[in-house]
Design a protein around this motif. Sequence first.
Motif, short mmCIF file in Angstrom:
data_model
loop_
_atom_site.label_atom_id
_atom_site.label_comp_id
_atom_site.label_asym_id
_atom_site.label_seq_id
_atom_site.Cartn_x
_atom_site.Cartn_y
_atom_site.Cartn_z
N MET A 21 0.88 -1.06 -0.26
CA MET A 21 0.02 -0.13 -0.15
C MET A 21 0.90 1.22 -0.05
SD MET A 21 -3.10 0.34 -0.27
CE MET A 21 -3.28 2.12 -0.95
N GLN A 22 1.94 1.26 0.70
CA GLN A 22 2.80 2.42 0.92
C GLN A 22 3.41 2.39 -0.59
OE1 GLN A 22 5.73 1.42 3.94
NE2 GLN A 22 4.49 2.64 5.30
N GLY A 23 3.83 1.41 -1.36
CA GLY A 23 4.22 1.53 -2.66
C GLY A 23 3.09 2.25 -3.34
N LEU A 24 1.96 1.89 -3.47
CA LEU A 24 0.93 2.47 -4.43
C LEU A 24 0.82 3.91 -4.09
CD1 LEU A 24 -1.89 -0.46 -4.49
CD2 LEU A 24 -0.28 0.48 -6.32
N MET A 25 0.78 4.30 -2.68
CA MET A 25 0.45 5.55 -2.42
C MET A 25 1.65 6.48 -2.85
SD MET A 25 -0.50 6.91 1.28
CE MET A 25 -1.46 8.20 1.42
N ARG A 26 2.72 5.90 -3.08
CA ARG A 26 4.13 6.75 -3.03
C ARG A 26 3.57 7.16 -4.72
NH1 ARG A 26 10.33 4.59 -4.09
NH2 ARG A 26 10.93 6.66 -4.89
N TYR A 27 3.19 6.40 -5.50
CA TYR A 27 2.85 6.55 -7.02
C TYR A 27 1.64 7.51 -7.25
CZ TYR A 27 7.18 4.26 -8.01
OH TYR A 27 8.61 3.95 -8.00
N TYR A 28 0.64 7.02 -6.56
CA TYR A 28 -0.52 7.56 -6.76
C TYR A 28 -1.24 8.93 -6.04
CZ TYR A 28 -2.11 3.27 -9.21
OH TYR A 28 -2.28 1.98 -9.97
N ASP A 29 -0.33 9.04 -5.04
CA ASP A 29 -0.54 10.12 -4.24
C ASP A 29 0.64 10.63 -3.41
OD1 ASP A 29 -1.34 12.36 -2.50
OD2 ASP A 29 -3.05 10.89 -1.39
N PRO A 30 1.73 11.27 -4.16
CA PRO A 30 2.99 11.42 -3.64
C PRO A 30 2.85 12.54 -2.56
CG PRO A 30 2.68 12.06 -5.77
CD PRO A 30 1.64 11.39 -5.74
N TYR A 31 2.12 13.31 -2.49
CA TYR A 31 1.73 14.57 -1.75
C TYR A 31 1.35 13.76 -0.08
CZ TYR A 31 2.45 17.80 -5.28
OH TYR A 31 3.06 18.12 -6.52
N GLY A 32 0.37 12.80 -0.15
CA GLY A 32 -0.29 12.24 0.75
C GLY A 32 0.72 11.38 1.42
N TYR A 33 1.58 10.64 0.54
CA TYR A 33 2.80 9.67 1.17
C TYR A 33 3.78 10.73 1.78
CZ TYR A 33 6.55 6.51 1.03
OH TYR A 33 7.64 5.73 1.15
N GLU A 34 4.16 11.82 1.30
CA GLU A 34 5.21 12.62 1.89
C GLU A 34 4.58 12.99 3.21
OE1 GLU A 34 7.68 16.68 1.41
OE2 GLU A 34 6.48 15.82 -0.31
N LEU A 36 2.71 11.48 5.21
CA LEU A 36 2.55 10.49 6.18
C LEU A 36 3.78 9.96 6.50
CD1 LEU A 36 -0.59 8.52 4.67
CD2 LEU A 36 -0.41 9.56 6.94
N PHE A 37 4.82 9.51 5.45
CA PHE A 37 5.93 8.91 5.61
C PHE A 37 7.19 9.54 5.57
CE2 PHE A 37 2.67 6.16 3.72
CZ PHE A 37 2.29 5.23 4.93
N GLY A 38 7.29 10.98 5.20
CA GLY A 38 8.21 11.74 4.86
C GLY A 38 8.64 11.72 3.61
N GLU A 39 9.56 12.38 2.93
CA GLU A 39 10.04 12.52 1.88
C GLU A 39 10.54 11.15 1.25
OE1 GLU A 39 12.29 15.62 0.23
OE2 GLU A 39 11.23 17.13 1.94
N PHE A 40 10.52 10.70 -0.06
CA PHE A 40 11.37 9.55 -0.35
C PHE A 40 12.42 9.95 -1.47
CE2 PHE A 40 8.80 9.70 -4.33
CZ PHE A 40 7.68 10.22 -4.05
N PRO A 41 13.53 9.40 -1.74
CA PRO A 41 14.62 9.77 -2.81
C PRO A 41 13.65 9.67 -4.13
CG PRO A 41 14.94 7.71 -1.75
CD PRO A 41 13.55 8.24 -1.38
N GLN A 42 14.19 10.77 -4.94
CA GLN A 42 13.98 10.87 -6.19
C GLN A 42 14.77 9.99 -7.13
OE1 GLN A 42 11.45 12.70 -7.91
NE2 GLN A 42 10.59 13.22 -5.77
#
Length: 54
Positions: A21-34, A36-42
Amino acid sequence: MPPDRYKLWAEVLKVDPKEFMQGLMRYYDPYGYEMLFGEFPQPRGVGNDNRDVA
């Protein structure tokens, strides 16, 4: 992919459902992901500045 199938997909791919789910959210909702989980490397070469591209 319909949300009611997320858990099934995680099981088929042998991935922890939470990580899936975190992986899906990272791509489908990057702002929500950030939020909830902080920034992720580009990925390399993404962004305005291409210093990291060989």
